[in-house]
Design an enzyme around this catalytic site. Sequence first.
Site, PDB file in Angstrom:
ATOM      1  N   ASP A 277     -11.768  -9.468   8.699  1.00 11.82           N
ATOM      2  CA  ASP A 277     -10.457  -9.723   8.134  1.00 11.82           C
ATOM      3  C   ASP A 277      -9.650 -10.472   9.201  1.00 11.82           C
ATOM      4  OD1 ASP A 277      -8.071  -9.407   6.550  1.00 11.82           O
ATOM      5  OD2 ASP A 277      -7.535  -7.714   7.828  1.00 11.82           O
TER       6      ASP A 277
ATOM      7  N   LYS B 267     -13.376 -10.554  -1.261  1.00 14.42           N
ATOM      8  CA  LYS B 267     -13.868 -10.424   0.119  1.00 14.42           C
ATOM      9  C   LYS B 267     -15.331  -9.990   0.131  1.00 14.42           C
ATOM     10  CE  LYS B 267      -9.666  -9.736   2.797  1.00 14.42           C
ATOM     11  NZ  LYS B 267      -9.092  -9.028   3.935  1.00 14.42           N
TER      12      LYS B 267
ATOM     13  N   SER C 231     -10.020 -13.764   4.362  1.00 14.95           N
ATOM     14  CA  SER C 231      -8.639 -13.292   4.451  1.00 14.95           C
ATOM     15  C   SER C 231      -7.922 -13.372   3.121  1.00 14.95           C
ATOM     16  CB  SER C 231      -7.889 -14.135   5.485  1.00 14.95           C
ATOM     17  OG  SER C 231      -6.522 -13.810   5.517  1.00 14.95           O
TER      18      SER C 231
ATOM     19  N   ARG D 115       4.668 -11.810  -3.378  1.00 11.83           N
ATOM     20  CA  ARG D 115       5.077 -12.194  -2.033  1.00 11.83           C
ATOM     21  C   ARG D 115       5.131 -13.706  -1.875  1.00 11.83           C
ATOM     22  NH1 ARG D 115       0.840  -9.106   1.428  1.00 11.83           N
ATOM     23  NH2 ARG D 115      -0.358  -9.261  -0.506  1.00 11.83           N
TER      24      ARG D 115
ATOM     25  N   ASP E  83      -8.901  -3.716   8.064  1.00  7.81           N
ATOM     26  CA  ASP E  83      -7.919  -2.647   8.252  1.00  7.81           C
ATOM     27  C   ASP E  83      -7.252  -2.175   6.979  1.00  7.81           C
ATOM     28  OD1 ASP E  83      -4.668  -3.884   8.507  1.00  7.81           O
ATOM     29  OD2 ASP E  83      -6.368  -5.163   8.043  1.00  7.81           O
TER      30      ASP E  83
ATOM     31  N   ASP F 101      -5.523 -10.971   9.133  1.00 10.49           N
ATOM     32  CA  ASP F 101      -4.216 -10.378   9.424  1.00 10.49           C
ATOM     33  C   ASP F 101      -4.369  -8.931   9.869  1.00 10.49           C
ATOM     34  OD1 ASP F 101      -3.541 -12.800   8.369  1.00 10.49           O
ATOM     35  OD2 ASP F 101      -2.017 -12.040   7.008  1.00 10.49           O
TER      36      ASP F 101
END
Length: 425
Positions: A200, A333, A288, A245, A356, A202
Amino acid sequence: MADLTDPGSAPLPAGPSSAPLDAATLLVSVSGDDRPGVSSALFDAIADVGAEVLDVEQVVVRGHLTLALLLVPAPGDEARLEAVVTEVAAALGLTARFEAGTGDNAPRRTGRVAVVVLGAPLLASAVSAVTARIAAHGANIDRIRRLSRYPVTTVEFDVSGADVLSLRRELALESSVHGVDIAVAPAGLARRGRRLVVMDVDSTLIQDEVIELLASHAGRAAEVAAVTEAAMRGELDFAESLRQRVAVLEGLPAGVLDEVRAAVRLTPGARTLVRTLKRLGFTVAVVSGGFIEVVGDLARELEIDHARANRLEIVDGRLTGRVVGEIVDRAGKARALRSFAEQEHLPLSRTVAIGDGANDLDMLEVAGLGIAFNAKPVVREQADTAVNVPYLDAVLYLLGITREEVEEADAADGTPTPAPRISPA
């Protein structure tokens, strides 16, 4: 060419051990202060008497040497062998112990696994709990070695007679109680050879959330951060949260992407991790839920092999507040990892995933080894193992790579070695 039919023409290659399975053997244990030439002196003395070497193992901890030899003495020479070893050891300031027996070492059991324990600090109570749990599992610790002293202390246990999945579950309890990170993985050939490592970006490869850096230019950083946090905890659908977002970015000039690229901060150890994996011939990829406009540049800078991320729509030099193409979400992903593995002709068992957030869970599950890096609780609970120190290169230790090997490789090609990072108390 030598005539191999003529015994006198050339020596034949050495065959298997000539000692019968029930031959008398002598276990020699030598200990004391280490110095150059100890092993040479001992074997010179043994050679004068004559003996077959069945096994030898040596370890040095802070200058203290322990050397163990399993020998087959020539018949009638047992006492003489002990005498010469005792004499040489005494001359070197070492002590020697002897134990007579028969036969070789007992064959190692199947079910070989590597148990890696990371602590910052690594307390004796944690090691005690881990070793007790391994024993209760019915497994045996055959060898122990230290992989790193900083930025974390890492110890690897070579274990036999274990079941990977069962032992992993059992040691997860000790990890939680004692505040250490524990990885359990198949040993032997499964631990060697080329792999695909997919990360990943970020809050994993980098310390930032790119969407929040972009939102700060629109004056909406706090609002977007709250949505991001909920999505990473798995409380919101990722694709829908991404659309929400990205919508706040509408109207921003595309030039803000250059500012964000310059602002992102690599996670400590990120360069070391990627550089070392590449030296090993591994394939490195990033996938990502962020944006390829930033991720692509990072991948090129670090010489990462594959990169997949979302793409922002830009019209007339401004962000439209939309993404184009298929959204890279939780399922996306996992699809990316499978695709990268197929391109590299590697089975999924030889893949490692690091992430994460909740949107990394499918990828972590699909991979041969899924690593939660400073992750949300739901991710730590479901991943194969977790790293909870802020150094991404700690992942190397889970793969059995030592700190000394990393630094030696850096020195060989002139890469500056970072100053030692002190383990957090």
